[in-house]
Every structure is written in C-alpha cells, then in structure tokens.
Motif scaffolding. Structure first.
Motif, PDB file in Angstrom:
ATOM      1  N   ASP A   1     -36.040  11.860  -8.886  1.00  0.00           N
ATOM      2  CA  ASP A   1     -37.327  12.338  -9.405  1.00  0.00           C
ATOM      3  C   ASP A   1     -38.492  11.588  -8.770  1.00  0.00           C
ATOM      4  N   VAL A   2     -38.340  10.273  -8.628  1.00  0.00           N
ATOM      5  CA  VAL A   2     -39.389   9.470  -8.004  1.00  0.00           C
ATOM      6  C   VAL A   2     -39.550   9.862  -6.538  1.00  0.00           C
ATOM      7  N   PHE A   3     -38.437  10.014  -5.833  1.00  0.00           N
ATOM      8  CA  PHE A   3     -38.457  10.424  -4.428  1.00  0.00           C
ATOM      9  C   PHE A   3     -39.157  11.778  -4.294  1.00  0.00           C
ATOM     10  N   ARG A   4     -38.739  12.738  -5.119  1.00  0.00           N
ATOM     11  CA  ARG A   4     -39.334  14.072  -5.073  1.00  0.00           C
ATOM     12  C   ARG A   4     -40.823  14.015  -5.416  1.00  0.00           C
ATOM     13  N   GLY A   5     -41.149  13.236  -6.459  1.00  0.00           N
ATOM     14  CA  GLY A   5     -42.544  13.115  -6.857  1.00  0.00           C
ATOM     15  C   GLY A   5     -43.399  12.492  -5.777  1.00  0.00           C
ATOM     16  N   LEU A   6     -42.860  11.503  -5.084  1.00  0.00           N
ATOM     17  CA  LEU A   6     -43.588  10.861  -3.985  1.00  0.00           C
ATOM     18  C   LEU A   6     -43.875  11.857  -2.876  1.00  0.00           C
ATOM     19  N   THR A   7     -42.894  12.700  -2.544  1.00  0.00           N
ATOM     20  CA  THR A   7     -43.118  13.671  -1.469  1.00  0.00           C
ATOM     21  C   THR A   7     -44.148  14.726  -1.873  1.00  0.00           C
ATOM     22  N   ILE A   8     -44.106  15.185  -3.135  1.00  0.00           N
ATOM     23  CA  ILE A   8     -45.100  16.162  -3.587  1.00  0.00           C
ATOM     24  C   ILE A   8     -46.497  15.548  -3.561  1.00  0.00           C
ATOM     25  N   PHE A   9     -46.615  14.314  -4.035  1.00  0.00           N
ATOM     26  CA  PHE A   9     -47.892  13.605  -4.003  1.00  0.00           C
ATOM     27  C   PHE A   9     -48.441  13.560  -2.578  1.00  0.00           C
ATOM     28  N   LEU A  10     -47.598  13.180  -1.636  1.00  0.00           N
ATOM     29  CA  LEU A  10     -48.046  13.044  -0.253  1.00  0.00           C
ATOM     30  C   LEU A  10     -48.314  14.405   0.387  1.00  0.00           C
ATOM     31  N   MET A  11     -47.532  15.428   0.021  1.00  0.00           N
ATOM     32  CA  MET A  11     -47.779  16.767   0.556  1.00  0.00           C
ATOM     33  C   MET A  11     -49.164  17.258   0.174  1.00  0.00           C
ATOM     34  N   ILE A  12     -49.549  17.043  -1.077  1.00  0.00           N
ATOM     35  CA  ILE A  12     -50.861  17.500  -1.523  1.00  0.00           C
ATOM     36  C   ILE A  12     -51.972  16.702  -0.848  1.00  0.00           C
ATOM     37  N   VAL A  13     -51.796  15.395  -0.747  1.00  0.00           N
ATOM     38  CA  VAL A  13     -52.798  14.565  -0.080  1.00  0.00           C
ATOM     39  C   VAL A  13     -53.001  15.019   1.361  1.00  0.00           C
ATOM     40  N   VAL A  14     -51.909  15.186   2.091  1.00  0.00           N
ATOM     41  CA  VAL A  14     -51.996  15.568   3.502  1.00  0.00           C
ATOM     42  C   VAL A  14     -52.616  16.955   3.663  1.00  0.00           C
ATOM     43  N   ASN A  15     -52.297  17.881   2.754  1.00  0.00           N
ATOM     44  CA  ASN A  15     -52.779  19.258   2.876  1.00  0.00           C
ATOM     45  C   ASN A  15     -54.222  19.440   2.450  1.00  0.00           C
ATOM     46  N   THR A  16     -54.794  18.459   1.756  1.00  0.00           N
ATOM     47  CA  THR A  16     -56.146  18.654   1.201  1.00  0.00           C
ATOM     48  C   THR A  16     -57.101  17.529   1.605  1.00  0.00           C
ATOM     49  N   MET A  17     -56.945  17.007   2.815  1.00  0.00           N
ATOM     50  CA  MET A  17     -57.868  15.974   3.279  1.00  0.00           C
ATOM     51  C   MET A  17     -59.302  16.480   3.176  1.00  0.00           C
ATOM     52  N   GLY A  18     -60.183  15.630   2.654  1.00  0.00           N
ATOM     53  CA  GLY A  18     -61.545  16.052   2.367  1.00  0.00           C
ATOM     54  C   GLY A  18     -62.336  16.442   3.605  1.00  0.00           C
ATOM     55  N   PRO A  19     -63.236  17.419   3.470  1.00  0.00           N
ATOM     56  CA  PRO A  19     -64.070  17.854   4.592  1.00  0.00           C
ATOM     57  C   PRO A  19     -65.168  16.844   4.896  1.00  0.00           C
ATOM     58  N   GLY A  20     -65.798  17.026   6.043  1.00  0.00           N
ATOM     59  CA  GLY A  20     -66.924  16.183   6.422  1.00  0.00           C
ATOM     60  C   GLY A  20     -66.586  15.098   7.415  1.00  0.00           C
ATOM     61  N   ALA A  21     -65.297  14.850   7.667  1.00  0.00           N
ATOM     62  CA  ALA A  21     -64.883  13.820   8.624  1.00  0.00           C
ATOM     63  C   ALA A  21     -63.433  14.057   8.995  1.00  0.00           C
ATOM     64  N   GLU A  22     -63.054  13.576  10.170  1.00  0.00           N
ATOM     65  CA  GLU A  22     -61.667  13.658  10.594  1.00  0.00           C
ATOM     66  C   GLU A  22     -60.826  12.681   9.780  1.00  0.00           C
ATOM     67  N   PRO A  23     -59.616  13.085   9.378  1.00  0.00           N
ATOM     68  CA  PRO A  23     -58.756  12.165   8.617  1.00  0.00           C
ATOM     69  C   PRO A  23     -58.216  11.059   9.511  1.00  0.00           C
ATOM     70  N   TYR A  24     -57.642  10.050   8.889  1.00  0.00           N
ATOM     71  CA  TYR A  24     -56.941   9.034   9.661  1.00  0.00           C
ATOM     72  C   TYR A  24     -55.862   9.719  10.499  1.00  0.00           C
ATOM     73  N   PRO A  25     -55.701   9.329  11.759  1.00  0.00           N
ATOM     74  CA  PRO A  25     -54.703   9.994  12.612  1.00  0.00           C
ATOM     75  C   PRO A  25     -53.305  10.010  12.010  1.00  0.00           C
ATOM     76  N   VAL A  26     -52.942   8.968  11.277  1.00  0.00           N
ATOM     77  CA  VAL A  26     -51.601   8.900  10.703  1.00  0.00           C
ATOM     78  C   VAL A  26     -51.398   9.952   9.618  1.00  0.00           C
ATOM     79  N   LEU A  27     -52.497  10.474   9.046  1.00  0.00           N
ATOM     80  CA  LEU A  27     -52.415  11.482   7.984  1.00  0.00           C
ATOM     81  C   LEU A  27     -52.648  12.896   8.505  1.00  0.00           C
ATOM     82  N   ALA A  28     -52.720  13.036   9.827  1.00  0.00           N
ATOM     83  CA  ALA A  28     -52.829  14.354  10.451  1.00  0.00           C
ATOM     84  C   ALA A  28     -51.549  14.625  11.233  1.00  0.00           C
ATOM     85  N   HIS A  29     -51.094  15.861  11.218  1.00  0.00           N
ATOM     86  CA  HIS A  29     -49.867  16.199  11.931  1.00  0.00           C
ATOM     87  C   HIS A  29     -50.065  16.034  13.437  1.00  0.00           C
TER      88      HIS A  29
END
Length: 368
Positions: free
Chosen positions: A10-38
């Motif tokens: 559950d923790v593993f799955r929850g961690l991946t969902i948390f990170l999936m949402i973060v990566v998919n919704t990087m805020g507008p107005g600036a380029e994200p950190y390169p490590v958080l971009a595909h």
C-alpha cells in the motif's frame, strides 16, 4: 506476514500515485526541475521511474490475488472484466469533459473521432490482463523465461521490422507504424510529434514490469528475510541495464528492454527497503499519508486527471485557466522558477490526497 506485506505494498503503491500526480501536474510559469521531466527520447530521469513502478506494484498485488482459490472461469471473468473497465475508464477520461475551450474562448465538442485510444490506464489494463493470465498458468521459472522471451522478441521487432536506421526513429519505429495502422493518427497522442508513448507494441515489454512485481512477492513470501538477495538482484539488473545502454538505449517512450531492466532493478531495491523498514525491522515509521493514496489509487488518480480539464472550462469566464493563474500569480511569486512549479504540483497533489482521505475516513474503497 501476508497482512504486513500488504501494508508495504500500500505504501509503495501510494508513493507511486503521489509521484505520478506531482510529475503530471507541474505548475505553469516555469520549466520544472529536469529530474521531474521525462527524458525527451533516450536517457532516464526520476519522472521516468514512476509509471513502471506502478506496474511493478500492481504485479506485487497480483501475487496475493492470484493465490486465492477460484475456478478458471471465475478467474478469467474477473481479469477480463477488470481490464475492460480500466480500458473503458481510460478512454472516457480522454473524452471528458466532452467539450474544450477554443482560442476564441468559445466551447467546441470533443469529437469521438479524435479521442485518444491508448493511455496510462489503457496500458495498465492490457498489461494487467496479460500478466494475470500468465501467472495463472505458468510457474515462476516459466514466467522468468517468458519475460526474457518477451524482451528479446520486442527488441528484435524494433531492430529488424523496419528499414535500417529507423529502429529508434520517433515516427518510423515499428511501434509507431503499428499504432498508425491500427489506431489511426487522429486517435494518437498529439503533443509528441505524432508519437504515441503508450502505444500497442510497448505493452509487450511493459508487461514484464508487472511480472517482475509478481515474482518479487512470490520470492519474498517463501521467506521474508531474503530481502538482501532481492536487493542484490536489483543492483545486478541495474548494472546490466546501464552497461547495455550504448547498444540497447534506455528509453521510456520506446520502453526498451534496457529500460525494463533498469526500472525493475530499482524497484527490487525499493521494495526490499520498504519491506525491511515496515516488516522486518518494524521501525516506527508513519505511513498513513501514503496509505491514503494506496487504498484508493484509481479514484485519486482519476480525480487528478479529470480535475485539470474540468478547471480549464472556466477560462472563458476568467480569461485564464484557474490552474494557470495559481501557478503564475501565486506560486511563481512565492518561489520563482522550478521550485514554484514543484510547490504548485505538490499543492495540487495534496488536494487530491484530501479527496482520498475523505474516502478513507468514510471507508469507501473503489475497486474494479
């Protein structure tokens, strides 16, 4: 032990969902950190690690589901029903909210003839169905052999089924050729030059990520203290993947065999670490935050994916999308640059967590 293992999963799955949402919704107005971009094509970033990790943990959960005694017809019905519903929900998600805002700030319908057919949930559905059928009828040793065969056949198809020089070309690789022929260009991803990152052929190697999660749990269920062996296997796979990178490039978008070996290796290490902390050493680590994500992954993921296009419909009223305004007017003033973009994504993810927490408190768990 099985119940405790479910907490780690559950923790593993929850961690991946948390990170999936973060990566998919990087805020507008600036380029994200390169490590958080595909990675654009070849290479590997932290963002590239998230989706295969979800497939891996889905395979881990499958080890418990497949162990439940049931007749073949019931098992097949449940597998195909779940896969079909996941695929249909993924398709519906890309059609929703059925209208979009034009450049003239008017509303136009989302035509069914232009809805993307493949996507994240669709790939999950196909990989789940293939892996669930495989684990039903094959032994662990046969699954290992199957995984090797799938990666070898996929690699051969990439290299030998197109003209020389086109094996890794964005628009002429065999996967894209198949997608254009089967899906049609109008039903493919539009923001990568016509390439479909969750294409049909890429489902073949992605299924190996699911099988690897299943095999890892089968291995640990025999003896939960063999975490060191699992971690060493992860290190070995990681080293092999990096060593093959020159001849077998690491690419998430093509889901190359070296990418599979790398992500499976890292997931072995991560699973071993989580199991050691939560199960073996029983350290007093608070896991409730990630368990909320892990208990309702589909509901929370859908909430995040549907909320973004829904808020975009307010653009004619405010002359700007609310999320665009939030990212630029609030978070970029608070922390200009990549940090503000990350903070905006985290704030959105916390909103999704709150939705999941409400479901959790009401004991509402959405399952297919």
């Amino acid at each position: 032990m099985a119940k405790e293992r479910n907490i780690a999963i559950d923790v593993f799955r929850g961690l991946t969902i948390f990170l999936m949402i973060v990566v998919n919704t990087m805020g507008p107005g600036a380029e994200p950190y390169p490590v958080l971009a595909h990675a654009d094509w070849f290479g590997f970033t932290f963002a590239d690690f998230v989706f295969p990790s979800f497939l891996f943990v889905m395979g881990s959960s499958l080890a418990f589901v497949a162990a439940r005694p049931m007749p073949d017809h019931e098992y097949l019905f449940k597998v195909l029903r779940r896969a079909g519903l996941l695929f249909a929900i993924g398709f519906f998600m890309y059609w929703f909210p059925f209208v979009h805002v034009t450049r003239a700030l008017t509303y136009a319908p989302n035509l069914l003839s232009e809805v993307r057919i493949m996507g994240v949930l669709q790939r999950i559905a196909l990989c789940y169905a293939a892996a669930a059928l495989a684990v039903r009828y094959f032994s662990p040793r046969q699954l290992i052999a199957l995984s090797v065969a799938l990666l070898a056949c996929y690699w051969a198809s990439l290299v030998f089924m197109v003209a020389p020089g086109d094996a890794f070309d964005r628009l002429n690789n065999i996967g894209t050729v198949i997608d254009r022929a089967v899906l049609g260009q109008s039903h493919m991803w539009r923001w990568d030059g016509g390439f479909e990152p969750e294409g049909l052929l890429g489902t073949v190697p992605a299924t190996v990520n699911v099988l690897a999660g299943y095999l890892a749990i089968r291995f640990l269920k025999r003896d939960g203290r063999r975490l060191g062996v699992l971690a060493l296997c992860g290190v070995a796979l990681t080293v092999v993947a990096l060593g093959l990178d020159e001849s077998l490039p690491i690419s998430k978008k093509l889901w190359t065999p070296s990418f599979v070996l790398l992500t499976v290796g890292l997931d072995f290490i991560l699973l071993a670490a989580l199991a050691a902390v939560l199960d073996l050493w029983k350290l007093p680590v608070r896991t409730g935050f990630f368990e909320v994500f892990g208990k309702n992954p589909l509901a929370i993921y859908l909430f995040s994916e549907l909320l973004i296009p829904l808020q975009a419909l307010f653009k004619p009223l405010f002359k700007i999308e609310p999320y665009q305004w939030l990212g630029v007017a609030v978070f970029q003033r608070l922390a200009p640059g990549a940090l503000g973009s990350l903070l905006c994504a985290i704030a959105f993810t916390l909103l999704c967590w709150l939705f999941g927490y409400i479901l959790y408190r009401q004991r509402l768990y959405i399952r297919l």
